[in-house]
Design an enzyme around this catalytic site. Sequence first.
Site, PDB file in Angstrom:
ATOM      1  N   LYS A  80       0.849  -1.200   0.000  1.00 45.86           N
ATOM      2  CA  LYS A  80       0.000   0.000   0.000  1.00 45.86           C
ATOM      3  C   LYS A  80       0.876   1.238   0.000  1.00 45.86           C
ATOM      4  O   LYS A  80       1.894   1.287   0.704  1.00 45.86           O
ATOM      5  CB  LYS A  80      -0.926  -0.014   1.224  1.00 45.86           C
ATOM      6  N   SER A 161      -9.812   2.619   3.114  1.00 42.00           N
ATOM      7  CA  SER A 161      -8.928   3.349   2.202  1.00 42.00           C
ATOM      8  C   SER A 161      -7.996   2.449   1.409  1.00 42.00           C
ATOM      9  O   SER A 161      -7.324   2.885   0.493  1.00 42.00           O
ATOM     10  CB  SER A 161      -8.074   4.324   3.019  1.00 42.00           C
ATOM     11  N   SER A 185     -10.360   0.283   7.408  1.00 42.45           N
ATOM     12  CA  SER A 185      -9.816   0.363   6.057  1.00 42.45           C
ATOM     13  C   SER A 185      -9.129  -0.898   5.558  1.00 42.45           C
ATOM     14  O   SER A 185      -8.664  -0.931   4.422  1.00 42.45           O
ATOM     15  CB  SER A 185      -8.836   1.539   5.950  1.00 42.45           C
TER      16      SER A 185
END
Length: 495
Positions: A80, A161, A185
Amino acid sequence: MTKTTLTDLTLVEARDGLQKKEFSATELTQAFLDNMAKNKHLNAYITQTPDLAIDQAKQSDIRLQQGGARPLEGLPLAIKDLFCTKGVRTTAGSKILENFVPQYESTVSQNLFDAGAVMLGKTNMDEFAMGSSGLTSYFGGSINPWREKDRPEKDIVPGGSSGGSSAAVAGKLCLAATASDTGGSIRQPAAYCGLVGIKPTYGLCSRRGMVAFASSLDQAGPLTHTVRDAALMLQTMASYDPWDATSIDQPKHDFLGNLTNDIKGLKIGIPKEYLENLPATTAKIVERGIEWVKSRGATVHEVSLPTTPHALPTYYIIAPAEASSNLARYDGVRYGLRVDSSTLDELYENTRSAGFGSEVQRRIMIGTYVLSAGYYDAYYLKAQRLRTLIANDFARVFTGVDLLLTPTTPSSAFAIDEKPTDPVTMYLNDIFTVTVNLANLPGISIPAGLDEKGLPLGLQLIGPAMSEQRLLNASLALEECADFASQVNDLRKVA
């Protein structure tokens, strides 16, 4: 074995295949790179690193041939874009960090690379991890590989997210991916994309090198296809880090080696507040989950968490307050975007106006407001007191039960062109997940079924602090009962 088959493997299957020399790390990595090239429309990656990946894979092949394989040797992963990667652009999905290249590695990604992992690239995300859809990224939103059975032309959100990570894993553009969870998230995009996502106990994984959103809530974790994969990823990511004051000092865990599906005698609590006003399909999934754990010998008990209705307002005061403090560092002076101006005040104003998107600006303004002298006691201090009450609720309940079973999300993913325009409506996607972060507890989402649109729904298990092994064990039992892959195959036969 064809390249198509290689990308269908789970993390554990790929590890075993490499060790048996059924294929090479270079072949495995190239298969994923080819799939990434074919599926750029998913916008799962902000930065792809094919040359680095091939170099790492070749080094892994040498180790594999020499018998010196490490736990994740040659396994292609996605990172990420919240985790700093030395020499590789790290943006946090924001224009203000569009060209930022860190000179150090995050502890979590370093742990993975030390274990032999191959990095395919940096995944897309909501800007500074602020969002529940995957659509607030400066680099454009990610797209969920899943489709509604009656409206396959509709692009749907992958959740947020960690939307790029969930899209990459679900789209078979990597074997597994790192993610982060501030209010859901990891677990919410896992539910939206039919994946396993675990948010560990706060402090189990180091936050060093993670771009900060809300420091008392942020926690790293993995997104994977299976519970076994999650156990392997988590035991590698987790470590004590003397550079992180919130890191928990304890020995390394062997979550995969100790994994079992035996939950006989376990006490599972069902919080009644989480079942109120549920859509019929989601309620049915929870009912199935209750029957599944009963069939494995666990007992089910209704419990109450009366502060649950206050969790969202509490979260959306504390998280923006911490964000407004953390994001003050992006001033155009030290690093990141700089918009030249005639005065220092103009430099700050112009840089931040140009560099931050609307959702980030909204949360900074909310956070600054609740921390201001006239409103600190009325909002922030009261929210901190409520956070204590929420944590106390969980502590009380866990004296009588071992784990809690809840929905992960109220419903399945929505279409991108039908996303709520009201930010408060969007925030409600986190209604079942934020409590876990506020109480610093571990939680996991497991794919449990499909709704009437043919989209995934997840079940969430919540445990007391440092109960990851128990969570993973119960999740494995649920995973076996749900047999999600068969449900998906049955849907495809009908379609």
